[in-house]
Design a protein around this motif. Sequence first.
Motif, short mmCIF file in Angstrom:
data_model
loop_
_atom_site.label_atom_id
_atom_site.label_comp_id
_atom_site.label_asym_id
_atom_site.label_seq_id
_atom_site.Cartn_x
_atom_site.Cartn_y
_atom_site.Cartn_z
N THR A 152 0.98 -1.20 -0.04
CA THR A 152 -0.11 -0.10 -0.20
C THR A 152 0.80 1.25 -0.13
N LEU A 153 1.94 1.26 0.87
CA LEU A 153 2.85 2.22 0.83
C LEU A 153 3.40 2.70 -0.54
N GLU A 154 3.68 1.48 -1.11
CA GLU A 154 4.39 1.43 -2.44
C GLU A 154 3.35 2.29 -3.43
N ASP A 155 2.24 1.87 -3.23
CA ASP A 155 0.98 2.39 -4.18
C ASP A 155 0.85 3.97 -3.85
N VAL A 156 1.19 4.35 -2.79
CA VAL A 156 1.09 5.66 -2.36
C VAL A 156 2.35 6.63 -3.06
N LEU A 157 3.41 5.97 -3.02
CA LEU A 157 4.42 6.64 -3.70
C LEU A 157 4.57 6.48 -5.22
N ASN A 158 3.96 5.40 -5.73
CA ASN A 158 4.10 5.20 -7.01
C ASN A 158 3.11 6.04 -7.76
N THR A 159 3.39 7.15 -8.17
CA THR A 159 2.46 8.28 -8.59
C THR A 159 2.00 8.00 -10.05
N GLN A 160 2.65 6.99 -10.93
CA GLN A 160 2.04 6.52 -12.05
C GLN A 160 0.84 5.52 -11.76
N GLN A 161 0.58 5.21 -10.81
CA GLN A 161 -0.26 4.04 -10.55
C GLN A 161 -1.74 4.60 -11.08
N ARG A 162 -2.52 3.94 -11.48
CA ARG A 162 -3.87 4.31 -11.92
C ARG A 162 -4.79 4.30 -10.65
N PRO A 163 -5.75 4.94 -10.90
CA PRO A 163 -6.75 4.96 -9.71
C PRO A 163 -7.14 3.56 -9.14
N MET A 164 -7.03 3.35 -8.12
CA MET A 164 -7.54 2.01 -7.59
C MET A 164 -8.02 1.85 -6.18
N PHE A 165 -8.74 0.99 -5.76
CA PHE A 165 -9.28 0.63 -4.53
C PHE A 165 -9.15 -0.72 -4.20
N GLU A 166 -8.57 -0.62 -2.78
CA GLU A 166 -8.21 -2.04 -2.29
C GLU A 166 -8.63 -2.01 -0.79
N GLU A 167 -9.15 -3.03 -0.29
CA GLU A 167 -9.98 -3.24 0.97
C GLU A 167 -8.87 -4.27 1.58
N PHE A 168 -8.58 -3.53 2.92
CA PHE A 168 -7.53 -4.54 3.98
C PHE A 168 -8.57 -4.71 5.27
N GLU A 169 -7.93 -5.29 6.11
CA GLU A 169 -8.94 -5.79 7.33
C GLU A 169 -9.01 -4.62 7.97
N GLU A 170 -7.97 -3.80 8.15
CA GLU A 170 -7.86 -2.76 9.06
C GLU A 170 -8.35 -1.27 8.31
N TYR A 171 -8.22 -1.29 7.16
CA TYR A 171 -8.36 0.12 6.47
C TYR A 171 -8.72 -0.28 5.06
N ILE A 172 -9.22 0.88 4.35
CA ILE A 172 -9.33 0.71 3.01
C ILE A 172 -8.55 1.76 2.17
N PHE A 173 -8.01 1.50 1.17
CA PHE A 173 -7.06 2.42 0.35
C PHE A 173 -7.80 2.70 -1.00
N VAL A 174 -7.46 4.03 -1.27
CA VAL A 174 -8.22 4.57 -2.57
C VAL A 174 -7.02 5.56 -3.03
N SER A 175 -6.86 5.39 -4.31
CA SER A 175 -5.98 6.22 -4.83
C SER A 175 -6.59 6.84 -6.04
N LEU A 176 -6.35 8.10 -6.26
CA LEU A 176 -7.08 8.72 -7.77
C LEU A 176 -6.42 9.93 -7.99
N LYS A 177 -6.62 10.57 -8.93
CA LYS A 177 -5.86 11.58 -9.74
C LYS A 177 -6.63 13.07 -9.68
N MET A 178 -5.86 13.89 -9.08
CA MET A 178 -6.37 15.36 -9.15
C MET A 178 -5.91 16.18 -10.28
N ILE A 179 -6.78 16.69 -11.16
CA ILE A 179 -6.31 16.95 -12.38
C ILE A 179 -6.09 18.62 -12.30
N GLN A 180 -4.90 19.39 -12.66
CA GLN A 180 -4.51 20.65 -12.83
C GLN A 180 -4.52 21.05 -14.30
N TYR A 181 -5.30 22.00 -14.64
CA TYR A 181 -5.03 22.83 -15.98
C TYR A 181 -3.99 23.74 -15.97
#
Lengths: 346, 346, 346, 346, 346
Positions: free
Chosen positions: D83-112
């Motif tokens: 999960t920490l790797e996914d936090v730092l890998n900014t090339q990652q696609r938006p993703m959702f993963e469910e763990f026992e203790e937490y849920i992890f969501v990553s997405l993209k903030m778009i700036q123009y």
Amino acid sequence: MSRLSSKIGKHPGSLIYVGRNAPRYTSMDLTEYNSQELNEKIISEMNEIRNVDSCVSWLNVCGLGNSEVIQKIGDTFKIHPLTLEDVLNTQQRPMFEEFEEYIFVSLKMIQYDNHKVYAEHISIILGDNYLISFQETKGDVFEFIRQRLRENKGKIRHEKADYLLYRLLDAVVEHYFLVIERLSDDIEGLETKVLKEPTIETMNQIRKTKKQLTYLKRSIWPLREVINNIMKSESKLIDPKRGTYFRDIHTHCVQVADTVETLRETLSGFMDMYMSVINTKMNEIMKTLTIFAAIFIPLTFFAGVYGMNFSHFPELDWKYAYPAFWGGCLFLVVGMYIFFKKQKWL
Amino acid sequence: MSRLSSKIGKHPGSLIYVGRNAPRYTSMDLTEYNSQELNEKIISEMNEIRNVDSCVSWLNVCGLGNSEVIQKIGDTFKIHPLTLEDVLNTQQRPMFEEFEEYIFVSLKMIQYDNHKVYAEHISIILGDNYLISFQETKGDVFEFIRQRLRENKGKIRHEKADYLLYRLLDAVVEHYFLVIERLSDDIEGLETKVLKEPTIETMNQIRKTKKQLTYLKRSIWPLREVINNIMKSESKLIDPKRGTYFRDIHTHCVQVADTVETLRETLSGFMDMYMSVINTKMNEIMKTLTIFAAIFIPLTFFAGVYGMNFSHFPELDWKYAYPAFWGGCLFLVVGMYIFFKKQKWL
Amino acid sequence: MSRLSSKIGKHPGSLIYVGRNAPRYTSMDLTEYNSQELNEKIISEMNEIRNVDSCVSWLNVCGLGNSEVIQKIGDTFKIHPLTLEDVLNTQQRPMFEEFEEYIFVSLKMIQYDNHKVYAEHISIILGDNYLISFQETKGDVFEFIRQRLRENKGKIRHEKADYLLYRLLDAVVEHYFLVIERLSDDIEGLETKVLKEPTIETMNQIRKTKKQLTYLKRSIWPLREVINNIMKSESKLIDPKRGTYFRDIHTHCVQVADTVETLRETLSGFMDMYMSVINTKMNEIMKTLTIFAAIFIPLTFFAGVYGMNFSHFPELDWKYAYPAFWGGCLFLVVGMYIFFKKQKWL
Amino acid sequence: MSRLSSKIGKHPGSLIYVGRNAPRYTSMDLTEYNSQELNEKIISEMNEIRNVDSCVSWLNVCGLGNSEVIQKIGDTFKIHPLTLEDVLNTQQRPMFEEFEEYIFVSLKMIQYDNHKVYAEHISIILGDNYLISFQETKGDVFEFIRQRLRENKGKIRHEKADYLLYRLLDAVVEHYFLVIERLSDDIEGLETKVLKEPTIETMNQIRKTKKQLTYLKRSIWPLREVINNIMKSESKLIDPKRGTYFRDIHTHCVQVADTVETLRETLSGFMDMYMSVINTKMNEIMKTLTIFAAIFIPLTFFAGVYGMNFSHFPELDWKYAYPAFWGGCLFLVVGMYIFFKKQKWL
Amino acid sequence: MSRLSSKIGKHPGSLIYVGRNAPRYTSMDLTEYNSQELNEKIISEMNEIRNVDSCVSWLNVCGLGNSEVIQKIGDTFKIHPLTLEDVLNTQQRPMFEEFEEYIFVSLKMIQYDNHKVYAEHISIILGDNYLISFQETKGDVFEFIRQRLRENKGKIRHEKADYLLYRLLDAVVEHYFLVIERLSDDIEGLETKVLKEPTIETMNQIRKTKKQLTYLKRSIWPLREVINNIMKSESKLIDPKRGTYFRDIHTHCVQVADTVETLRETLSGFMDMYMSVINTKMNEIMKTLTIFAAIFIPLTFFAGVYGMNFSHFPELDWKYAYPAFWGGCLFLVVGMYIFFKKQKWL
């Protein structure tokens, strides 16, 4: 689609025929049969239908112009108003709907005439022991089945109405092959034209034929799903052992749809072909122009030079100036020839 | 498709062969084998088939022209009339159908000849302890399997008829690779042509090869589903442990379909390539023309000017007018050269 | 594909290597490890494998040329003949298959060299406590994992063989990113070329790079499904808690596939770009030609007129005829200039 | 992608930031709130987080450059290394993963910014009573939510951490609309350019804007699935009554994706438009050239004829030869005019 | 989309109307009916709604400008804040959502005006015994239903609110056919233009009409899913026997979507057509130019030759030189004519 808008604002189930300018009449012929007997008559009143349990009653309705007659049929056989609307709405896609008392199937009969494809809306209502078929015009595609009934060939007289349904659908689908063969012939003709004499007219014919195929596709594509739904239907009106038969029609549908797709792809290839033929021709034209210009424009310049009127113009008085001029011209032409040969333009 | 329309109007299950102008004969050879013994004979009557439980009977039927023989086979093995129709309808897509007594598989044998691809319709009926295979013409692709049977190599003689089915399908699918290699060679040849000497003929060959691939795709694509259905089939005629074998064929099918798709994409790339080569050549031609015109047209004008017959024309009498004229010409040509150099046309 | 046809006619499971002209040798190195100890040796006989329960045995096979060795491995570990065939068939798509005793995974290692992409077929067999990996050539991508094993870094030495499988797959997938970066650089270089100096060579490079991407896609696309199948597998050989790890590889696969798709789209954009650059350049050329022609052709005509030799030609004797001629020329040029300015050609 | 390759060869879960050249710092600000109280502070040590049950703790991490800090956060909250790797890998696609203790969501903030679109990687970890958000740079899109927390507006202070998650996601998705409006404006500007003054630069801008939209699409498309997974998640961390809220975000995502698709289609239309404008202009140019050439080339020929120096040249001595010549020219010009009028070139 | 960004930063459920510059008022008219009685009144306060169990209350809200009124309606009928937001967000795609107390449906009313298509956002809330419809402007498409209610025609007065929902949806969908007919007429007009006089304006119109169709498609496509969801809904608010009615609307939607797709395909065909017409015209132009150039450039050269001033120029003094010159010209012209005839340029 032209008449569809005339329906807007009517209450649902209002019976207005929206077809092409087909005859505004409605005629009915009734065929009652079992393995022993067969009665055929043209009827005009509903009570002429005996609807005996031991017989299959096939009511064939030609022409959808007289909505009163359609309404009467609906009342007699307790057809849902929306089904009757679907019978008359000839713009409808092929569809299958299952009711408690009957199942409703609509599909498209395709006719080919003078490079154009026409779709006729066919609706079939299959009830317990009876089948009603609706046609826009008196076609001849069902005539063959009637003939078989009369001659008591095959097992059609020994089976119930669901077998008749299969035969009617089969007759329509087999007719598609004829239409596709005609279109294939048209497309073969276009191929030669594209390669030999590509004109805007050729391009337009390609586009029009493609339109016919799109039209065909729209009629055939949903039919696959219709047949599929018939197969999956658990209606008691359809004998489960018919599965093999309907699967056979389904296979034919897929085959027709496949062929249509291949023909559409072929036509798309013709478009590319057309453009490349036009462009290659343009190249030829430009080469010709360039060769002419590159040879004669310098020559004309030199001729112009020696036409100048300068007082001090030594070459003009040389004895062999004139033959030398022609020699120079020849030299130039040969040089150009070699140049264009090297460029592979000649 | 040409003969398909001739079937229209016949009752379902009517046995009419709709293939290309193949021989109108039908010959049968029978191979009966188990791990101990092997009998091969050419038969003409159905009662020559012993159909002993301890043996696998493989009846190979070549040529579909004689529908009486086909009918007899159907009667002997109790084949559904629609199955027999599917055997003869060589336009049929590959399909799989499961009946109570047997399973039916049809597929396409692909032959490559002189840059063209031909499909032969192969039908296989697998029953309990027997297998009937139908071919349009006497091919040699099954000969290798017959050889292995004779030599009793591998485990084929020790297995039941379903293993024979696997070997037949495998033989057909492996043959696809050969055809694809040939087409790949054709396509490689086209690549050079497009880049070196793009003519309308090249374009036409691209289109024709694409057509062959479309044809191939239509034969192979549905086969994947057929194999899939065999794998999922719960028929007692197929041993569940065959799964790995059929999965292997399925993987090969996917591989072939993949390659066909890649080749089609390559050909589409050639089309774009062709257009851009033609357009780039056009650019070259136009540049040549423009350079010639831009250099010589002004020069010709100046030559024309000094060819005018005005009475009052001071330059004509200048002593160095003529060399000055050539100097001006040189100046113009150099100027143009620099201009076109800057435009990157030279 | 060239050697695949050489397999045709062999019995299924026949071990013939169909790869590119790779070395025809086969070498094996064995790594046995647990959290306490690590043994590495190059072996040549199967009985050198101890296969102790307390150790993970990793047998890495380099080179698929010696089918006898492969066969021996198959016999020792009881591998299904078709699995061995899949190990050697380097044309095979990535696949996953689950057997009772082991699971089989094959995938593609991608190498980039001099603007070209090569795929190496990697097969992995994961059994209870052992893992066999097959490579076509001795690559260096697994070397890093061997290093970690030696240094006992991370948790790799503390885990079972399924974690090793994860690390091998991860190593291959991470290598994809390197190849894609290289291809991205190539594509960036092409962008400038298309805009600045579009030649047929540029077009050809675009097409070739697109082919590389298609090749890459065909290797990567099915891998997603393979990883997916590993995740869904209920084999006891894979610890359910590996889910997060394999999901991580899956996400990387999707990311690679996404990038490949974007690069392909970019290249398609280049094609359009190329055509429009060529066409725009053509416009420029034609404008130049037309401007030259439109200015000088009328002027040449007028010069020609005053070069005519008519006896009765009043203008010729006018005093200011010659300057007037130049005035007229100037007037014409200015007029044309204004006309072309209005047409936005200048 | 440039830094992604630098990760290759590291063990899984190794924390290396692969983003654009963003600041290499990491700052944390903590907001603890419930309906009664609100504490905001910038923290640097993990033990400053009280993590009281009665409060929602929102830890916002700006800048991913300091992997030690990220690792400490991971240790404190027991985050999986991948999960920490996914936090730092900014090339990652938006993703959702469910763990026992937490849920992890990553997405993209778009700036123009200046016709370009930049994506910032946002990761959110939602645990029991806490939420950690990671941003690449200190953006202002979450500032508004912090403001609402301070002002205790709406129900945000009365709800648990899952409502905060909803608000953060909503803030990001609503920001997409702003970016799309900007791109729409760019595209509108391009439309005029294509029609009025199509240059290669215009074409290039179309292509670049299309690239931006592809980039946007790749960020937004997988988000729909992410939101969908949140909705379907049965994690106890998300209150089922949030359904309507997440469905609302989902609808917005679909709307954004739809608009992006329409804009891409519009741009494709511009490409076709560009080509046809260029081709139509070419036609205009060629017409002009042809008209000039067709009128003046014959005239020049005739002027040339009467400039010949033959001794026996009767016309030259005719009295009205010169006016007749002009008459002939006029006649030719009128004839040409009529011809080109009939061809609809004038 | 222009006002959507103005919503950003508001809390969810904040009621801001984001439509086109529509009137900023909100008017309400209430129709209460059962089979016996019918009351119609324009209301301004919520307490004017009796909401008697025995009556169906239909509240039609025109204009979404006054968000206070919308809020009051929301409070009275206990509508979820996000639903109210969806009512006002006129950019929303058609959607269906089921709440405990009501179901929410939104869709697009399409208007055609002067070759342009406008979508009006329609939202419908169906509760127990009441129905609220929201329109952006006072349209006339529901007027017909009101008329039927007044005249007590059909079964509408005898049914509950779900039948009214069906009638409203049906009215909107049937209106689509009108719009499509108008667009069909536009497209037919374009066909002639493309073939007869293709200008950039024609191309632009094709593109604009295509844009209208894309717009239409985006409104209609999701409606199919909406209707599907209504059919599948198990809400007690919708009588299961309505199935046939909603299936009817669904079929109409599919039909509309089909037609839109066909029209889009037709327009794409026009684009290809346009390009090929332009290219074919270019070919014609180039042929004309080349023929002129190829005939007159050599002639001009020969005229130039005999205009040279060489002292030694034997031909000039020949008696029949001048007629011979014309003879040579004729010969050249005939030769060229034959050459171009052979090239099929004439």
